[in-house]
Design a protein around this motif. Structure first.
Motif, PDB file in Angstrom:
ATOM      1  N   MET A 165      50.611  41.387  39.073  1.00 15.44           N
ATOM      2  CA  MET A 165      49.167  41.387  38.729  1.00 15.44           C
ATOM      3  C   MET A 165      48.521  40.086  39.238  1.00 15.44           C
ATOM      4  SD  MET A 165      46.613  42.924  36.722  1.00 15.44           S
ATOM      5  CE  MET A 165      47.300  43.990  35.471  1.00 15.44           C
ATOM      6  N   THR A 166      47.312  40.186  39.767  1.00 15.51           N
ATOM      7  CA  THR A 166      46.596  39.010  40.275  1.00 15.51           C
ATOM      8  C   THR A 166      46.177  38.115  39.116  1.00 15.51           C
ATOM      9  OG1 THR A 166      45.675  40.460  41.924  1.00 15.51           O
ATOM     10  CG2 THR A 166      44.609  38.331  41.677  1.00 15.51           C
ATOM     11  N   ILE A 167      46.348  36.800  39.314  1.00  9.67           N
ATOM     12  CA  ILE A 167      45.839  35.857  38.315  1.00  9.67           C
ATOM     13  C   ILE A 167      44.351  35.652  38.590  1.00  9.67           C
ATOM     14  CG2 ILE A 167      45.919  33.461  37.511  1.00  9.67           C
ATOM     15  CD1 ILE A 167      48.379  34.938  36.604  1.00  9.67           C
ATOM     16  N   LYS A 168      43.525  36.021  37.620  1.00  7.38           N
ATOM     17  CA  LYS A 168      42.081  35.869  37.810  1.00  7.38           C
ATOM     18  C   LYS A 168      41.534  34.632  37.116  1.00  7.38           C
ATOM     19  CE  LYS A 168      40.664  40.694  38.286  1.00  7.38           C
ATOM     20  NZ  LYS A 168      39.970  41.777  37.575  1.00  7.38           N
ATOM     21  N   PHE A 169      42.129  34.298  35.955  1.00 12.46           N
ATOM     22  CA  PHE A 169      41.552  33.244  35.107  1.00 12.46           C
ATOM     23  C   PHE A 169      42.581  32.135  34.893  1.00 12.46           C
ATOM     24  CE2 PHE A 169      40.420  31.326  31.014  1.00 12.46           C
ATOM     25  CZ  PHE A 169      39.037  31.203  31.112  1.00 12.46           C
ATOM     26  N   GLY A 170      42.248  30.937  35.361  1.00 12.45           N
ATOM     27  CA  GLY A 170      43.134  29.787  35.166  1.00 12.45           C
ATOM     28  C   GLY A 170      42.488  28.814  34.196  1.00 12.45           C
ATOM     29  N   LEU A 171      43.248  28.411  33.196  1.00 18.82           N
ATOM     30  CA  LEU A 171      42.726  27.480  32.181  1.00 18.82           C
ATOM     31  C   LEU A 171      43.498  26.173  32.271  1.00 18.82           C
ATOM     32  CD1 LEU A 171      41.164  26.810  29.509  1.00 18.82           C
ATOM     33  CD2 LEU A 171      43.035  27.950  28.279  1.00 18.82           C
ATOM     34  N   ILE A 172      42.791  25.068  32.446  1.00 23.52           N
ATOM     35  CA  ILE A 172      43.435  23.750  32.412  1.00 23.52           C
ATOM     36  C   ILE A 172      43.057  23.090  31.092  1.00 23.52           C
ATOM     37  CG2 ILE A 172      43.602  21.476  33.502  1.00 23.52           C
ATOM     38  CD1 ILE A 172      43.302  22.699  36.188  1.00 23.52           C
ATOM     39  N   GLY A 173      44.044  22.933  30.212  1.00 22.07           N
ATOM     40  CA  GLY A 173      43.810  22.368  28.872  1.00 22.07           C
ATOM     41  C   GLY A 173      43.802  23.455  27.806  1.00 22.07           C
ATOM     42  N   GLY A 174      44.945  23.626  27.164  1.00 18.55           N
ATOM     43  CA  GLY A 174      45.060  24.699  26.151  1.00 18.55           C
ATOM     44  C   GLY A 174      44.945  24.155  24.741  1.00 18.55           C
ATOM     45  N   GLY A 175      43.883  23.386  24.476  1.00 19.91           N
ATOM     46  CA  GLY A 175      43.667  22.828  23.134  1.00 19.91           C
ATOM     47  C   GLY A 175      42.744  23.719  22.318  1.00 19.91           C
ATOM     48  N   VAL A 176      41.962  23.093  21.439  1.00 16.37           N
ATOM     49  CA  VAL A 176      41.100  23.822  20.495  1.00 16.37           C
ATOM     50  C   VAL A 176      40.139  24.764  21.230  1.00 16.37           C
ATOM     51  CG1 VAL A 176      39.240  23.541  18.793  1.00 16.37           C
ATOM     52  CG2 VAL A 176      41.222  22.030  18.733  1.00 16.37           C
TER      53      VAL A 176
END
Ligand SMILES: NC(=O)C1=CN([C@@H]2O[C@H](COP(=O)(O)OP(=O)(O)OC[C@H]3O[C@@H](n4cnc5c(N)ncnc54)[C@H](O)[C@@H]3O)[C@@H](O)[C@H]2O)C=CC1
Ligand SMILES: O=C(O)[C@@H]1CCC=N1
Length: 272
Positions: free
Chosen positions: A1-12
């Motif tokens: 599956m294609t990665i569409k959403f990248g998040l840098i910083g998995g805090g609050v």
């Protein structure tokens, strides 16, 4: 599956957005990757939301096809920008939209860090966690209507969205970004007042919270001006005016005005 959403910083805030985006089906778990230095957070996010995780920010940047969402503290932004600077962004087949929720960090700084990629600066707030947030957004020079639509869809999943010019973003941060903390303080202090007047703690907490929630709902649903509601509660020679007189003497209104101004100024400082 294609990665569409990248998040840098998995805090609050990163988690607040992530949880709602997945719950609302805007992104599938398999379309999301998160980078975080804390292994305990990575394990938790992987287990809770079924997303791919890494400690490598450049992997997220390289893999995210639609959105790269920045949810780190403003103080680590320059280190991350340096880390990502060597990646060849302009020759990519799919350049992601960069969305930053970093307090204070201006579009000019974000656009300088990410070449000529499209950037949207946003300021959400913590009620986003329960879908009752409010987010202000402003678009950078390289964005298209499509990018705008993506940001609208993302932030609509966590509450209301308003558009402002960038010059107002620090003021938004001082009001609605920081505002949940002021309101939490209000709820706590109201409950303390109740305890001081003899109420059991649990009942005082319930009364304080429901009073704030109910008042907000009443104002929201009727569109009544706050001053009108205050007048409706305040009987001549009654209890409320006795309480309001104390609040005015203690500078309640001016304390809130000064709080928003101080937080706005701090947001301005963080961007320097
Ligand atoms: N907390 C709030 O109410 C709001 C915060 N913001 C903004 O959101 C951003 C994040 O705030 P919070 O979520 O509250 O902070 P947080 O501290 O909960 O989350 C930040 C996360 O980034 C991670 N991190 C640290 N260095 C990193 C690096 N080099 N690479 C990748 N991840 C790294 C931390 O381990 C942490 O999990 C801030 O820029 C803040 O200004 C915006 C609106 C509301
Ligand atoms: O306190 C802060 O800096 C962040 C920005 C808005 C809410 N929390």
């Amino acid at each position: 599956m294609t990665i569409k959403f990248g998040l840098i910083g998995g805090g609050v805030m990163g988690e607040a957005l992530l949880s709602r985006l997945i719950a609302r089906g805007i992104y599938q778990s398999s379309e999301v990757i998160v980078s975080e230095p804390l292994s305990s957070r990575l394990d938790f996010l992987k287990q809770q939301y079924g997303v791919a995780v890494t400690t490598d920010n450049s992997q997220v940047f390289t893999e995210a096809k639609e959105v790269l969402f920045l949810a780190v503290k403003p103080q680590v932004f320059s280190a991350i920008a340096q880390e990502l600077a060597n990646i060849d962004i302009l020759n990519r087949e799919h350049s992601p939209l960069i969305i930053s929720i970093l307090a204070g960090v201006p579009l000019s700084q974000l656009e300088a860090a990410f070449g000529q990629l499209p950037v949207i600066r946003a300021m959400p707030n913590t009620p986003a966690t329960v879908g009752a947030g409010v987010t202000a957004i402003c678009s950078g020079a390289y964005t298209s209507p499509k990018h705008h639509q993506i940001a609208q869809q993302i932030f609509s999943a966590v509450g209301e969205v308003v558009e402002v010019s960038e010059g107002l973003m620090d003021a938004v941060t001082g009001l609605s970004g920081s505002g949940p903390a002021y309101v939490a303080l209000l709820v706590e202090a109201l409950a303390d007042g109740g305890v001081s007047a003899g109420l059991p703690r649990a009942i005082a907490n319930q009364l304080a919270l429901q009073t704030v929630l109910g008042t907000a709902k009443l104002l929201h649903e009727t569109k009544m001006h706050p001053a009108e509601l205050k007048d409706r509660v305040t009987s001549p020679g009654g209890t409320t005016i006795a309480g309001i007189a104390k609040l005015e003497k203690a500078g309640f209104r001016s304390a809130l005005i000064e709080a928003v101004k101080a937080a706005t100024e701090r947001s301005q400082e963080l961007g320097k």
